[in-house]
Design a protein around this motif. Structure first.
Motif, PDB file in Angstrom:
ATOM      1  N   ARG A 103      15.906  45.328 -23.687  1.00 40.27           N
ATOM      2  CA  ARG A 103      16.453  44.480 -23.857  1.00 40.27           C
ATOM      3  C   ARG A 103      15.340  43.039 -23.349  1.00 40.27           C
ATOM      4  NH1 ARG A 103      20.215  41.093 -20.652  1.00 40.27           N
ATOM      5  NH2 ARG A 103      20.379  42.426 -19.473  1.00 40.27           N
ATOM      6  N   LEU A 104      15.256  41.550 -23.933  1.00 40.37           N
ATOM      7  CA  LEU A 104      14.009  41.020 -22.885  1.00 40.37           C
ATOM      8  C   LEU A 104      14.787  39.403 -22.019  1.00 40.37           C
ATOM      9  CD1 LEU A 104      11.908  39.933 -25.818  1.00 40.37           C
ATOM     10  CD2 LEU A 104      10.789  41.122 -23.550  1.00 40.37           C
ATOM     11  N   VAL A 105      14.273  39.470 -21.536  1.00 43.28           N
ATOM     12  CA  VAL A 105      15.510  38.814 -20.349  1.00 43.28           C
ATOM     13  C   VAL A 105      14.282  37.681 -20.132  1.00 43.28           C
ATOM     14  CG1 VAL A 105      16.058  37.416 -18.303  1.00 43.28           C
ATOM     15  CG2 VAL A 105      17.231  40.021 -19.615  1.00 43.28           C
ATOM     16  N   ASP A 106      14.508  36.479 -20.050  1.00 50.06           N
ATOM     17  CA  ASP A 106      13.436  34.959 -19.884  1.00 50.06           C
ATOM     18  C   ASP A 106      13.116  35.655 -17.656  1.00 50.06           C
ATOM     19  OD1 ASP A 106      13.472  34.460 -21.798  1.00 50.06           O
ATOM     20  OD2 ASP A 106      14.078  32.369 -21.990  1.00 50.06           O
ATOM     21  N   ILE A 107      11.459  35.722 -17.734  1.00 48.75           N
ATOM     22  CA  ILE A 107      11.170  35.491 -16.353  1.00 48.75           C
ATOM     23  C   ILE A 107      11.432  33.909 -16.304  1.00 48.75           C
ATOM     24  CG2 ILE A 107       9.362  35.711 -14.551  1.00 48.75           C
ATOM     25  CD1 ILE A 107       8.680  37.773 -15.866  1.00 48.75           C
ATOM     26  N   PRO A 108      12.099  34.019 -14.766  1.00 48.23           N
ATOM     27  CA  PRO A 108      12.536  32.642 -14.038  1.00 48.23           C
ATOM     28  C   PRO A 108      11.728  31.882 -14.077  1.00 48.23           C
ATOM     29  CG  PRO A 108      14.348  33.900 -13.224  1.00 48.23           C
ATOM     30  CD  PRO A 108      12.478  34.593 -13.824  1.00 48.23           C
ATOM     31  N   GLU A 109      10.723  30.375 -14.399  1.00 38.83           N
ATOM     32  CA  GLU A 109      10.333  29.656 -14.881  1.00 38.83           C
ATOM     33  C   GLU A 109       9.790  29.811 -13.001  1.00 38.83           C
ATOM     34  OE1 GLU A 109       8.296  25.091 -15.637  1.00 38.83           O
ATOM     35  OE2 GLU A 109      10.583  26.105 -17.037  1.00 38.83           O
ATOM     36  N   GLY A 110       7.978  29.540 -12.884  1.00 36.13           N
ATOM     37  CA  GLY A 110       7.484  29.914 -11.868  1.00 36.13           C
ATOM     38  C   GLY A 110       5.842  30.117 -11.769  1.00 36.13           C
ATOM     39  N   PRO A 111       5.440  30.483 -11.044  1.00 32.79           N
ATOM     40  CA  PRO A 111       4.078  30.532 -10.718  1.00 32.79           C
ATOM     41  C   PRO A 111       3.836  32.326 -10.946  1.00 32.79           C
ATOM     42  CG  PRO A 111       4.724  30.817  -8.114  1.00 32.79           C
ATOM     43  CD  PRO A 111       6.137  30.142  -8.640  1.00 32.79           C
ATOM     44  N   VAL A 112       3.881  32.933 -12.124  1.00 31.98           N
ATOM     45  CA  VAL A 112       2.586  33.417 -12.901  1.00 31.98           C
ATOM     46  C   VAL A 112       1.618  33.552 -12.457  1.00 31.98           C
ATOM     47  CG1 VAL A 112       2.807  35.274 -14.723  1.00 31.98           C
ATOM     48  CG2 VAL A 112       5.015  34.181 -13.546  1.00 31.98           C
ATOM     49  N   THR A 113       0.914  34.430 -11.366  1.00 35.35           N
ATOM     50  CA  THR A 113      -0.625  34.599 -11.619  1.00 35.35           C
ATOM     51  C   THR A 113      -1.254  35.448 -12.552  1.00 35.35           C
ATOM     52  OG1 THR A 113      -0.611  33.379  -9.281  1.00 35.35           O
ATOM     53  CG2 THR A 113      -2.494  33.828 -10.255  1.00 35.35           C
ATOM     54  N   LEU A 114      -2.449  35.533 -13.217  1.00 36.19           N
ATOM     55  CA  LEU A 114      -3.070  36.642 -14.273  1.00 36.19           C
ATOM     56  C   LEU A 114      -4.733  35.984 -13.777  1.00 36.19           C
ATOM     57  CD1 LEU A 114      -2.784  38.279 -16.271  1.00 36.19           C
ATOM     58  CD2 LEU A 114      -2.968  36.574 -17.572  1.00 36.19           C
ATOM     59  N   ALA A 115      -4.622  36.735 -13.039  1.00 36.10           N
ATOM     60  CA  ALA A 115      -6.931  36.778 -12.551  1.00 36.10           C
ATOM     61  C   ALA A 115      -7.309  37.534 -13.491  1.00 36.10           C
ATOM     62  CB  ALA A 115      -6.605  37.422 -10.883  1.00 36.10           C
ATOM     63  N   ASN A 116      -8.275  37.550 -13.615  1.00 36.38           N
ATOM     64  CA  ASN A 116      -9.613  38.227 -14.260  1.00 36.38           C
ATOM     65  C   ASN A 116      -9.245  38.443 -15.582  1.00 36.38           C
ATOM     66  OD1 ASN A 116     -11.175  38.868 -11.605  1.00 36.38           O
ATOM     67  ND2 ASN A 116     -10.065  40.287 -10.901  1.00 36.38           N
TER      68      ASN A 116
END
Length: 141
Positions: A103-116
């Motif tokens: 099952r997929l669930v949305d990650i609550p809106e907020g900062p998701v940081t992707l580096a490099n």
């Protein structure tokens, strides 16, 4: 909203996406969009269609889902090898995948940081980054 108005709105939505509003497309759109945002596989939608008395083949469900995706009505999420999910929420957002429940669930809106993040080739640009965080119950000791 009455069922008649809802069907009319869905027919318009399908038409505005550049697709012909066939009976099967409208029936599948009703199943997809009637309950708000959701994540669904072709197999799950096919099963819902059968239960609702919509006579449609699994191949037609796959074709319709891909047509809706190409028209911008859905977002495709390849999660597990051959298992693909479709998201009715086409905004930029990320997901948790609950292993064992598939099952997929949305990650609550907020900062998701992707580096490099790698640079794309010179003649290309990054269109979208999908982050799927796989979750499972903690092991008990």
């Amino acid at each position: 909203m009455t069922a008649e108005l809802n069907a009319f709105a869905l027919e318009n939505r399908v038409r505005e996406a550049g697709l012909r509003p066939t009976r099967q497309r409208i029936a599948l759109a009703e199943l997809l969009f009637a309950t708000g945002d959701r994540h669904i596989s072709a197999e799950e939608l096919h099963e819902e269609a059968q239960e609702a008395g919509v006579r449609v083949s699994l191949a037609t469900v796959y074709n319709t889902l891909h047509q809706f995706t190409e028209a911008g009505m859905l977002r495709i999420l390849p999660v597990e090898g051959s298992k693909t999910y479709f998201d009715t929420n086409t905004s930029d957002h990320h997901h948790f995948f609950l292993e064992g429940e598939n099952r997929l669930v949305d990650i609550p809106e907020g900062p998701v940081t992707l580096a490099n993040l790698p640079s794309p080739p010179e003649d290309m640009e990054i269109a979208h980054v999908d982050i799927v965080v796989r979750l499972r119950p903690k092991a008990t000791s």
